[in-house]
Design an enzyme around this catalytic site. Structure first.
Site, PDB file in Angstrom:
ATOM      1  N   ASP A 161       0.807  -1.224   0.000  1.00 29.01           N
ATOM      2  CA  ASP A 161       0.000   0.000   0.000  1.00 29.01           C
ATOM      3  C   ASP A 161       0.838   1.271   0.000  1.00 29.01           C
ATOM      4  O   ASP A 161       0.296   2.362   0.026  1.00 29.01           O
ATOM      5  CB  ASP A 161      -0.900   0.059   1.242  1.00 29.01           C
ATOM      6  CG  ASP A 161      -2.124  -0.814   1.076  1.00 29.01           C
ATOM      7  OD1 ASP A 161      -2.373  -1.247  -0.049  1.00 29.01           O
ATOM      8  OD2 ASP A 161      -2.816  -1.057   2.071  1.00 29.01           O
ATOM      9  N   LYS A 213       1.568   2.060  18.595  1.00 26.05           N
ATOM     10  CA  LYS A 213       0.786   3.259  18.932  1.00 26.05           C
ATOM     11  C   LYS A 213       1.153   3.840  20.308  1.00 26.05           C
ATOM     12  O   LYS A 213       0.341   3.846  21.242  1.00 26.05           O
ATOM     13  CB  LYS A 213      -0.711   2.951  18.903  1.00 26.05           C
ATOM     14  CG  LYS A 213      -1.216   2.548  17.519  1.00 26.05           C
ATOM     15  CD  LYS A 213      -2.734   2.472  17.497  1.00 26.05           C
ATOM     16  CE  LYS A 213      -3.278   2.274  16.101  1.00 26.05           C
ATOM     17  NZ  LYS A 213      -3.036   0.942  15.530  1.00 26.05           N
ATOM     18  N   ASP A 269       1.317   5.390   2.518  1.00 28.82           N
ATOM     19  CA  ASP A 269       0.488   4.197   2.375  1.00 28.82           C
ATOM     20  C   ASP A 269      -0.810   4.646   1.711  1.00 28.82           C
ATOM     21  O   ASP A 269      -1.555   5.447   2.277  1.00 28.82           O
ATOM     22  CB  ASP A 269       0.220   3.618   3.773  1.00 28.82           C
ATOM     23  CG  ASP A 269      -0.678   2.396   3.740  1.00 28.82           C
ATOM     24  OD1 ASP A 269      -1.558   2.333   2.859  1.00 28.82           O
ATOM     25  OD2 ASP A 269      -0.515   1.521   4.588  1.00 28.82           O
TER      26      ASP A 269
END
Lengths: 411, 443
Positions: A161, A213, A269
């Site tokens: 991607d 994250k 992406d």
């Protein structure tokens, strides 16, 4: 030389476009995503591309036959019978990859970049290693094991991607220097807390750990989805659904076998609409310096605009910046387009204003229509005159006769 | 049978600056009665209705506006156009719908015989007024018995926003009148148009005395200075009389008040911008029937594309590529650029609509500019055309803390840049908008 492109699943993040075409065939800047990669591979002498898919589409098969003929290469489609995660497809493609006993790249097929395959190969040759390039879309590395480990040469893995200025040559050089199992390309992002970040030694690049994250700042470098591995990695992967990012990489990092390579230049992406549009802007900017003749210089264009030669644009329009107009598209007089992609055979009528949208194939946009806020139209959608579409995700074959003033999905 | 010496008069109540707050920001610039709909002020349409009465000799405008140039000029022009004497009577304070009539009773009575009647018309209505038929009804059916009120039909739900009239369908006598009841009374509502004889002044006089008494009794006792009294309750003048609550309510069931029901003709009270767009459409429709010369026709080549009823002031400059209509009014010296689209909207004097912009269900006040490829859009609040006797719904500006989607109003001297969208918004005058705006009041 060979390449494995791991195409993977249904491309749900790019719906409604992927309801009509498999993601690799969805055009990005007037070229199917996967062709950005295949063409660059063919250019540097790759003669056999293996597409690893988790669901088989006739359209993909047909298209790839055509492209294989055009480029004078062999394209094989390898299908997973069950989803194998991000590492499994490699094992599945083993038979194809191991025949010639060459190293190979693995690429994630959503990645679009400059594809510096030539530099990579040159570099590769300098180090006396043959290379195979694999685009890794979604699937299992383990499946390709047989192809990948025979020669005991390093290979690339790319995340499909992503678009960037693929620095394959430098990657190989870096990989050879540290002489460990894996190299991960990392890229700097503004908001690292949205991603899994990579913590590594600045001077050597040795990866210390991965933090998914992070709430508090630990690093602004994230996994760019481009890798080089030695076949030794394949011994870490079993033929079962496996996440290369969550299972394999942390183990490699703790064994001090994984290094980070910093990416220069653009990276994106493009697997979802908002990022697709951002990536389009980055790609067009790159195109301005690398292939300026492809960009439009017609009256009324602003900034970087890519128009297919078969498209027609009327008078008193303002097109750009960052607009891609596909084949046979008709833009009538007095239309303003900004930061959007209009796919093949669509019609945009007079005085409409479209910004930050993806208009699918064979769409019909009326007069004085305003579209904005990452609206995405599927195949054959018609929008009546004078409507306002704000963040509308509209499935194929819909006729829109009422404004969509707040973001919503129209089934 | 009536003699020819009759001097028929009409009184139009044009209100005060305090009225018409729901009409802001449009009423910030000029008195609401002077707001142009279908190219002419609301008051002009009312005077035009009155001019159908051949015996009408004088129109008295009662209101509380300071004499201003716009009003004086309007009166001078209207006198000439309709060949009727028009005078403005200014109240010293806002006296309510009945207080002004009582205050200026001598001027209204003069030259009117005891037997004769005069019209009283609210200045904030737009309608296809059947004044000739109403007068005829009064003379044939009511005469000396009393007064006539014009009624129209509403739906049950809407009726409670208006003065409700319960009446005898045979005799037309009003049995009961109640202003804005909380429960349903009748689907016949007060149109704000009355025929009174001089007898009304006796009733107003009694009401006046009554109100004085109530007013005095409600005052706190001050012994020092009497001047405190007059400023005691601001906004409430001692002579304030509410025609509807104080007078009509009492007349119900007395045999003195009769209703003339308006057939299926257009009527709306001008309370908010939605009713303005609605009235614009209906006045344009009336033009089509009675004044087709006021409407723009589709010209073969040089003019803009015209859809349905469109009024364009002769001084406006419209690009041939523009598409206007249906139900659009374009004011004086307006400039409309290449490929502009306007539908269901009023564009007031000296506005500039730049190339490719799109204006839907909006009112653009004087001297404003809309940039290229911008979109100004409102949400219509029209009565349901499939329901007979529907009126504009009462709408409060806010609903659950959000601005209720309605007609977009752009105040005067507002500049809207190119390529933005202004949706369901109210923009106050003299603003320079920087970006898009949705469901907002922009102070």
């Amino acid at each position: 030389m060979k390449a494995l492109i791991l195409v993977g699943g249904y491309g749900t993040r790019l719906r409604p476009l992927t309801l009509t075409k498999p993601k690799p065939l969805v055009e990005f800047c007037n070229k199917p995503m996967v062709l950005h990669q295949i063409e660059a591979l063919a250019e540097v002498g790759v003669t056999h591309v293996i597409l690893a898919v988790s669901y088989l589409s006739d359209m993909l098969q047909r298209e790839m036959e055509v492209e294989a003929k055009r480029l004078g290469i062999k394209i094989t489609i390898s299908q997973e019978t069950e989803p194998l995660g991000t590492a499994g497809p490699l094992a599945l493609a083993r038979d194809h990859l191991q025949v010639e006993n060459e190293p190979f790249f693995v690429l994630n097929s959503d990645v679009i970049c400059e594809f510096p395959f030539n530099d990579m190969i040159k570099f590769h040759k300098e180090h006396n290693c043959e290379g195979t390039i694999v685009f890794l879309l979604a699937g299992p590395l383990a499946l390709a094991r047989d192809h990948l480990q025979v020669e005991n040469e390093p290979f690339f893995v790319l995340n499909s991607d992503v678009i960037c200025e693929f620095p394959f040559n430098d990657m190989i050089k870096f990989h050879k220097e540290h002489n460990c199992e894996g190299t991960i390309v990392v890229t700097k992002v503004d908001e690292p807390s949205k991603y899994g970040v990579v913590v590594y030694e600045q001077n050597t690049g040795k990866i210390d750990r991965f933090v998914e994250k992070p709430r508090e700042y630990v690093s602004n470098k994230i996994n760019a989805g481009l890798y080089i591995f030695n076949p030794a990695i394949l011994n870490r992967i079993e033929l079962r659904p496996t996440s290369i990012e969550k299972e394999i990489f942390p183990a490699m990092a703790s064994d001090k076998q994984l290094y980070a390579f910093e990416l220069k230049g653009f990276w994106m992406d493009v697997g979802q609409p908002k990022d697709y549009l951002t990536g389009m802007g980055l790609y067009l900017n790159f195109a301005r310096s690398s292939m300026p003749d492809r960009l439009s210089r017609d009256n009324g264009t602003v900034g970087n605009v890519l128009v297919d030669p078969t498209a027609k644009i009327g008078e008193r329009c303002r097109i750009g910046p960052n607009v891609v107009i596909g084949p046979r598209v008709i833009i009538q007089d007095g239309v303003c387009l900004k930061n959007c992609t209009i796919l093949a055979d669509s019609l945009v009528k007079s005085h409409s204003w479209i910004a930050n949208c993806i208009i699918g194939w064979r769409c019909n946009i009326g007069q004085w229509v305003r579209m904005e806020n990452t609206s995405v139209l599927g195949l054959d959608v018609s929008v009546q005159d004078e409507l306002f579409i704000n963040g509308g995700i509209i499935l194929p074959h819909k006729a829109i006769s009422e404004s969509v003033s707040e973001p919503k999905i129209l089934i | 049978f009536y003699s020819f010496k009759i001097m028929l008069k009409a009184v139009i109540l044009i209100g005060s600056p305090q009225k018409g707050t729901r009409f802001r920001p449009l009423s910030l610039e000029i008195p609401k009665p002077l707001f142009p709909i279908a190219g002419h002020p609301i008051l002009y349409h009312l005077i035009e209705s009155c001019a159908q009465l051949r015996e009408l000799r004088e129109i008295l405008l009662i209101g509380c506006y300071q004499p201003n140039e716009a009003l004086s000029r309007f009166i001078a022009n209207a006198q000439q156009t309709f060949n009727i004497s028009i005078r403005y009577l200014q109240e010293y304070a806002s006296l309510g719908t009945g207080g002004g009539i009582y205050h200026f009773r001598d001027l209204i009575k003069s030259n009117v015989s005891d037997k004769d009647v005069f019209f009283v018309i609210n200045g904030d209505i737009c309608a296809d007024l059947p004044l000739v038929e109403m007068l005829q009804f009064h003379r044939e059916n009511v005469g000396d018995k009393g007064f006539t009120i014009l009624g129209t039909e509403a739906t049950e739900k809407q009726s409670t926003n208006y003065g409700c009239i319960a009446w005898d369908k045979e005799s037309h006598e009003v049995k009961h009148y109640v202003e804005k009841p909380s429960t349903f009374v009748s689907t016949t509502i007060n149109c704000g148009v009355y025929l009174f004889s001089k007898v009304i002044f006796q009733i107003l006089s009694e009401t006046y005395r009554n109100n004085q008494q109530i007013y005095n009794e409600s005052l706190p006792i001050f012994h020092e200075s009497s001047s405190t009294f007059t400023t005691y309750d601001t906004g409430f003048a001692r002579e304030n009389i509410r025609l509807e609550k104080d007078v009509l309510s009492k007349l119900g069931g007395t045999g003195q008040l009769y209703v003339f029901p308006m057939a299926n003709r257009f009527w709306t009270a001008i309370k908010n911008p939605s009713s303005v767009i609605y009235a614009n459409r209906h006045y344009l429709e009336i033009y089509r029937m009675y004044h087709p010369e006021r409407l723009s026709k589709q010209s073969d080549s040089n003019g803009p594309t015209i859809i349905g009823d469109v009024f364009i002031h002769p001084t406006a400059c419209v690009a041939p590529s523009a598409v206007l209509g249906p139900n659009v009014s374009i004011g004086q010296d307006v400039t409309i650029g290449y490929g502009v689209r306007v539908r269901e909207s009023i564009i007031l004097g000296s506005c500039v609509l730049q190339d490719h912009c799109c204006v839907l269900y909006s009112i653009i006040a004087w001297n404003s500019t809309i940039g290229p490829w911008s979109r100004v859009e409102g949400t219509p609040n029209d009565p349901d055309p499939n329901r007979q006797f529907s009126k504009i719904e009462k709408d409060s500006l806010f609903h659950d803390g959000k601005l209720h989607p309605s007609i977009t109003v752009i105040g005067n001297n507002v500049s809207i840049p190119g390529e933005v969208v202004v949706l369901n918004a109210i923009v106050l005058p003299h603003k320079e908008l920087g970006s898009s705006s949705k469901n907002q009041i922009i102070l």
